[in-house]
Design a protein around this motif. Structure first.
Motif, PDB file in Angstrom:
ATOM      1  N   PHE A  25      63.251  61.600  45.228  1.00  0.00           N
ATOM      2  CA  PHE A  25      63.123  60.230  45.737  1.00  0.00           C
ATOM      3  C   PHE A  25      63.164  60.154  47.268  1.00  0.00           C
ATOM      4  O   PHE A  25      62.752  59.162  47.839  1.00  0.00           O
ATOM      5  CB  PHE A  25      64.250  59.348  45.178  1.00  0.00           C
ATOM      6  N   PHE A  26      63.703  61.201  47.887  1.00  0.00           N
ATOM      7  CA  PHE A  26      63.784  61.179  49.350  1.00  0.00           C
ATOM      8  C   PHE A  26      62.499  61.667  50.001  1.00  0.00           C
ATOM      9  O   PHE A  26      62.291  61.506  51.183  1.00  0.00           O
ATOM     10  CB  PHE A  26      64.924  62.094  49.848  1.00  0.00           C
ATOM     11  N   ARG A  27      61.686  62.298  49.179  1.00  0.00           N
ATOM     12  CA  ARG A  27      60.489  62.949  49.712  1.00  0.00           C
ATOM     13  C   ARG A  27      59.464  61.907  50.134  1.00  0.00           C
ATOM     14  O   ARG A  27      59.264  60.905  49.461  1.00  0.00           O
ATOM     15  CB  ARG A  27      59.898  63.844  48.624  1.00  0.00           C
ATOM     16  N   SER A  28      58.855  62.165  51.243  1.00  0.00           N
ATOM     17  CA  SER A  28      57.788  61.285  51.688  1.00  0.00           C
ATOM     18  C   SER A  28      56.587  62.124  52.081  1.00  0.00           C
ATOM     19  O   SER A  28      56.718  63.118  52.789  1.00  0.00           O
ATOM     20  CB  SER A  28      58.250  60.459  52.886  1.00  0.00           C
ATOM     21  N   VAL A  29      55.428  61.742  51.567  1.00  0.00           N
ATOM     22  CA  VAL A  29      54.176  62.346  52.043  1.00  0.00           C
ATOM     23  C   VAL A  29      53.227  61.194  52.345  1.00  0.00           C
ATOM     24  O   VAL A  29      53.339  60.126  51.741  1.00  0.00           O
ATOM     25  CB  VAL A  29      53.526  63.279  50.993  1.00  0.00           C
ATOM     26  N   GLU A 139      63.221  68.251  52.868  1.00  0.00           N
ATOM     27  CA  GLU A 139      62.172  69.274  53.012  1.00  0.00           C
ATOM     28  C   GLU A 139      61.598  69.284  54.416  1.00  0.00           C
ATOM     29  O   GLU A 139      60.908  70.206  54.815  1.00  0.00           O
ATOM     30  CB  GLU A 139      61.047  69.020  52.003  1.00  0.00           C
ATOM     31  N   ARG A 140      61.878  68.216  55.154  1.00  0.00           N
ATOM     32  CA  ARG A 140      61.348  68.147  56.513  1.00  0.00           C
ATOM     33  C   ARG A 140      62.345  68.616  57.571  1.00  0.00           C
ATOM     34  O   ARG A 140      62.085  68.469  58.759  1.00  0.00           O
ATOM     35  CB  ARG A 140      60.969  66.702  56.830  1.00  0.00           C
ATOM     36  N   THR A 141      63.478  69.117  57.136  1.00  0.00           N
ATOM     37  CA  THR A 141      64.521  69.466  58.091  1.00  0.00           C
ATOM     38  C   THR A 141      63.986  70.344  59.224  1.00  0.00           C
ATOM     39  O   THR A 141      63.346  71.365  58.981  1.00  0.00           O
ATOM     40  CB  THR A 141      65.674  70.197  57.383  1.00  0.00           C
TER      41      THR A 141
END
Length: 1063
Positions: A25-29, A139-141
């Motif tokens: 749910f935190f993922r953004s693309v 995933e963007r860290t």
RNA sequence: GGGAGCAUAGCUCAGCUGGUUCAGAGCAUCUGCCUUACAAGCAGAGGGCCGGCGGUUCGAAUCCGUCUGCUCCCACCA
């Protein structure tokens, strides 16, 4: 279904965070939705979470979660900062513990240690953020020193160099001798230090002794004459007490002089010629002296007399008070001062003026009996208490005050103010620098403050920023006397190799021995300390890399001033403007290894090239030198690193790879970002520079809004710090009060831009709120519905009302969010849930114990609960998810965090007003019950006087439900045996069996009547005022008229009641 | 020294371009209640010359002066 009776935050928090992660749910693309982007202010990679992070990241999470629930593609980019100075300092310290010196390692070896350290301690803080519930796209860290970011930094540097914005130059920088690095101005903390002010004697060259010699009148730091006039031993003996006494009495007098209207300003501790006086009015030429408590001592009296004569010879009159007088009879003291102010002093009795000073400011023999002085001088114990001028400079000397006597070795001039009559005689002369015995010129510049010290300034261009500017202006030589570690170099003469502070002590002794120390005063001054190593910084000339700010600042300045980038609160625009208008070039090099190494390569024959890689550098170097045989190992890369902020300022661009690949889909989609949440402390370090980078590289703002949080302080207003030990561990707090509780506690007290006075009672309030909601949920979930049960009218009415109330609250919340009033938004929801939902709504619809509830009401209530949880979710993500999942049957993969934020719908204000009235009635009945000791269990009847205003309404059922009323009846006449009471202008009656204390009731009503009549009078005054009626807008007039009719009606009712009671 | 801001209930703060959001909120305090969701709770109550003094206005917490006290930022007076 089994609901735990207690809310167990820890399990719930872990469970749902894992669930959210699992479902991505935190993922953004990038997609077709509108993006909403926040980049995290990257914390120090090896840091741990503190309260400032808690606040900051909670706010970000609230914004991100809300955006996600309002249909945006929300992307919160997390990451860490390499924090070059802090991290390097820590690694150096760790190595030192193991007995390894940094200087023993090669750069590569050291970096290996640093990376080890980073991997070992890095990222802890990000894990801690997860506990808080932060919904970052992990995933963007990013890390400011990972490959992509490093490449961006180097690329930007080379680019700016090619644009001519990066240059190399000698500048005065803040030098940290411990870290051996230059610091930016922002990394220097000024602290008040108790130091000394040394008055040094610079002999005039060539010396010209005054005729007849001279006698020096020397004073100690408190303004008292020293051994020149009196027995030194006595002074020394009492010095401790003198200071104490004079301080108390002087402070008291100072308060008096400031507090009373004396029609005159007094200065404190002012220097007149050679004498320091306690207080002086320059306009009235009035000196006030407070004795040190030894005014009966004949020696002191003698000294005072000399001082007085001296001052009077300069046209001052002196009033002297003892400590006792000041402290015990302040009024008399003040009276005497006023008297003196009123009557200007008469000339000295003897008339005439005695020439008591020579041209150099020395007392001559006229001032007092010369022989006496010489006699007394034998008692002098210190070299500097001499009564005759030192050899070589008979009377011809300049006294210069300095806090740093060791820097005289770098002196290249003495500066005076051209407008200063005191020093006018020095113009054009040359003086001899003590110890160094160099001759330097006396220069003139208005920079010098005539009032400070002696009005003479020593100029050390290499070691003082202002002196450096003077040196530039007057072409003075710069003599750098320090090595990089703060020891003295060869210009330090006999002090070479010694530490700067050792030298200060030694040179003090040596100056005294040489008779060149005029006097030493205790002195409080501001000393710059390194933010990182906490040692005093050294202003130092050094070769550094700079970034030109002038052109870059322009668009960034305009953007904020024109609200293209909005600051919340807006007051920080002022701070920003001030800085941007006076912006200086940015020193971007640091003498460190941990960081991005400056991509400049020096050629063997001199000169350098700047290139992104060693290979490109080699090519450029070959071209530049014209030597195709040049090899890579012939080039030497610059040893310095870039300032940490030189990577952070690219952050909003570099996390989307916008520097390396300016046309990539991500940067095009996510940039510009929406909101930045950060502390006002780094408005210059970071915010301003990011805005500049945004315009430089994308010609676009980098974010729309900047929300400045306050500094988290403790209850006493002290900044939270490790050393004070006043900072609670956020993790411990979360374990104790739940993450949601802590989040709420932080937000409740955090109006934007105001500092936060943190108190654990606030997180307690947060925890209590969790508990309240949990219990409300248990109540609702415990109800059994029954299709056969009819819906009571009270429930129906309550649903109608709460639906409207909910939407009015949502409208309020939306409004608060628009204005970034996050704590107000939370408070609105808090009251909505606690007061409106729990205390009113649930109490109305609550079925009798173990009775079923009707289907419609349960459905409506569940729906309300659902919406309330969604509304609250951004603030308290875990609890709301837990309850939301329980409320209805949910499928795997459903989550409140990806559900829709309840949208605002229109609502009926009339219903809300009606309910407000109903609550007033209910409160009045409850009050009556309490006063008459009628238990809630006991059902009662309620009678209402019928009138145009009062008609039976569905809300009556609500009153009946909440007040346990068996029957509500509207009557034309007053019922018998009843307690009457009034709400607004309606009469109510409760039957009562017991007798009523009539006298008491009448008294109460009479008071009420008087108040209402007074109120009416004030309204009438307004309405009878012609100018008010003519000028006030119609709306205001109308409301005043309504007040009038309401008051009149109420008066009538009260009077009737009194009459009834009396009959 | 330069600049900005603040002063409202015991505490932390709202109060926008003067008038029904005009004297408010939360917490704390006090009183009475263990009323079957919740004592981490419920029901009530008290508490303020809106820092002082002037001015503008029919009307000022709000606008303007001024004084006092505090805070922050910048500069770093040696």
């Amino acid at each position: 279904m089994d609901i735990p009776s207690k809310y167990a935050p820890e399990q719930v928090e872990n469970k749902w965070y894992d669930y959210w992660m699992k479902h991505g749910f935190f993922r953004s693309v990038p997609d077709g939705r509108e993006p909403y982007t926040i980049v995290i202010p990257p914390p120090n990679v090896t840091g741990v979470l503190h309260m400032g992070h808690m606040l900051n990241n909670t706010i970000q999470d609230v914004l991100v979660r809300r955006a996600r629930m309002t249909g945006k593609n929300a992307c919160w980019v997390p990451g860490t900062d390499h924090a070059s100075i802090a991290t390097e300092a820590r690694v150096v310290a760790k190595l030192a513990q193991e007995g390894v010196k940094k200087s023993d390692l090669t750069r590569e070896q050291f970096l290996e240690h640093a990376w080890d350290w980073t991997h070992k301690h890095g990222g802890i803080i990000l894990e801690q953020l997860k506990k808080l519930g932060a919904s970052c796209d992990w995933e963007r860290t990013c890390f400011t020193m990972d490959d992509a970011r490093s490449e961006s930094v180097i690329k930007a540097f080379v680019d700016l160099y090619k644009k001519g914005l990066v240059y190399r130059g000698v500048r005065m920088v803040n030098w940290d001798p411990a870290a051996k690095t230059a610091l930016s101005d922002e990394e220097v903390n000024y602290k008040e230090q108790q130091g000394k002010l040394y008055y040094l004697r610079y002999n005039i060259a060539p010396p010209s002794p005054p005729e007849g010699g001279g006698v020096r009148n020397t004073h100690d730091g408190y303004g008292y004459l020293t051994a020149n006039a009196i027995n030194y031993g006595l002074l020394k003996e009492h010095a401790q007490n003198m200071r104490k006494f004079s301080t108390v009495a002087e402070s008291a007098l100072w308060e008096m002089l400031r507090g009373k209207n004396l029609d005159e300003k007094f200065r404190r501790q002012h220097i007149i010629g050679d004498v320091i006086v306690d207080f002086v009015s320059l306009r009235h030429k009035l000196v006030i002296e407070v004795d040190g408590g030894y005014h009966n001592d004949p020696e002191i009296q003698k000294a005072d007399k000399i001082r007085t004569e001296y001052l009077e010879s300069h046209g001052y009159s002196v009033v002297r008070f003892t400590n006792e007088e000041v402290l015990e009879n302040p009024d008399e003291v003040l009276g005497r001062i006023k008297e003196r102010l009123a009557a200007p002093p008469s000339p000295p009795e003897r008339g005439g003026v005695r020439n008591t000073h020579d041209e150099h400011g020395y007392l001559t023999a006229n001032a007092l009996n010369n022989e006496q002085i010489l006699e007394k001088s034998d008692n002098a114990e210190r070299g500097w208490l001499r009564t005759s001028p030192p050899s070589g400079g008979l009377g011809g000397a300049v006294i210069v005050a300095t806090t740093r006597p060791e820097t005289i070795l770098g002196d290249t001039a003495v500066c005076i103010n051209p407008n200063d009559p005191k020093t006018a005689h020095l113009k054009g002369k040359r003086v001899i620098v003590p110890i160094a015995n160099r001759e330097v010129p006396i220069i003139e510049d208005e920079y010098v403050d005539m009032e400070f010290g002696t009005g003479c300034l020593k100029v050390t261009p290499a070691h003082d920023v202002n002196d450096y500017m003077l040196g530039e202006k007057y072409n003075l030589e710069s003599i750098d006397i320090f090595n990089d570690d703060g020891t003295l170099n060869k210009h330090g003469l006999q002090y070479e190799g010694m530490d700067r502070f050792e030298v200060r002590k030694q040179i003090e002794q040596d100056l005294i021995a040489a008779g060149l120390m005029e006097k030493v005063e205790p002195y409080v001054n501001n000393v710059g300390f390194s933010e990182r190593t906490d040692v005093p910084i050294e202003p130092k000339l050094s070769m550094q890399w700079f970034l030109k700010m002038g052109e870059m600042a322009k668009p960034a300045f305009d953007a904020v001033m024109e609200d293209d980038v909005m600051f919340h609160p807006a007051k920080f625009k002022n701070t920003y403007r001030h800085w941007m208008e006076n912006i200086k070039d940015w020193c971007i090099s640091r003498q460190l290894w941990w960081g991005h190494r400056i991509p400049a390569y020096y050629l063997p024959e001199g000169g350098y090239v700047v290139a992104e890689t060693p290979e490109k550098a080699l090519a450029a170097a070959r071209e530049k030198s014209g030597n195709p045989a040049l090899r890579l190992q012939d080039l030497r890369q610059d040893d310095d690193c870039l300032d940490t902020w030189f990577s952070s300022w690219l952050w909003p661009l570099s996390v989307f790879d916008g520097i390396n690949n300016p046309d990539n889909d991500e940067i095009k989609y996510y940039y510009p970002t929406n909101d930045l949440v950060t502390a006002p402390e780094i408005i210059f370090f970071w915010v301003a520079r990011m805005i500049m980078a945004g315009y430089e590289y994308r010609n676009q703002r980098c974010f729309r809004n900047v929300y400045f949080t306050g500094i988290v302080r403790d209850k006493l207003g002290r900044k939270m710090s490790k050393s004070l030990g006043n900072s609670p561990d956020p993790i411990v707090l979360m374990n104790q009060y739940s993450a949601d509780g802590v989040r709420m506690g932080m937000l409740l007290c955090s109006a934007a831009g105001n500092d936060i006075l943190f108190d654990e009672s606030q997180v307690e309030q947060g925890r209590n709120f969790c508990n309240k909601i949990w219990n409300a949920f248990r109540l609702v979930k415990g109800w059994e519905s029954d299709a056969r049960t009819a819906q009571p009218e009270s429930s129906k009415t309550a649903i109608l009302w709460f639906g409207n109330r909910l939407h009015s609250a949502i409208a309020e919340v939306n409004d608060h969010f628009e204005k970034f009033r996050i704590s107000d938004a939370l408070m609105t929801i808090y009251k909505l849930i606690w007061d409106d939902f729990c205390s009113w709504y649930l109490e109305i619809i609550k079925p009798a114990y173990q009775q079923p509830i009707d289907v419609q009401t349960l459905e409506a209530t569940t729906d309300f609960f659902d919406r309330l949880m969604r509304l609250l979710h951004p603030f308290m993500p875990f609890l709301t998810e837990e309850i939301w999942q329980w409320l209805r049957q949910r499928k795997e993969g459903e989550s409140i965090m990806v559900s829709d934020m309840p949208a605002v719908e229109s609502f009926d204000n009339e219903i809300l007003r009606k309910f407000d009235y109903v609550t007033e009635v209910i409160v009045a009945i409850r009050t009556q019950r309490a006063q008459r000791n009628i238990l809630n269990k006991e059902a009662i009847e309620l009678f209402i006087k019928k009138s145009n205003e009062t008609q039976p309404s569905p809300f009556d059922s609500v009153i009946a439900k909440l007040c346990n009323i068996s029957k509500i009846e509207y009557l034309d006449t007053k019922p018998e045996n009843c307690i009457p009471f009034i709400v607004r202008s309606t009469e109510f009656f409760i039957p009562i069996s017991k007798s009523v204390n009539k006298a008491e009731e009448i008294e109460k009503l009479t008071k009420e009547l008087e108040y209402t009549k007074g109120f009416l009078t004030s309204v009438m005054q307004k309405l009878n005022n012609e100018r008010f009626v003519n000028n006030a807008p119609e709306k205001v007039l109308e409301s005043e008229r309504k007040k009038k009719t309401d008051a009149e009606a109420r008066i009538l009712v009260i009077e009737e009641q009194i009459k009834a009671l009396k009959s």
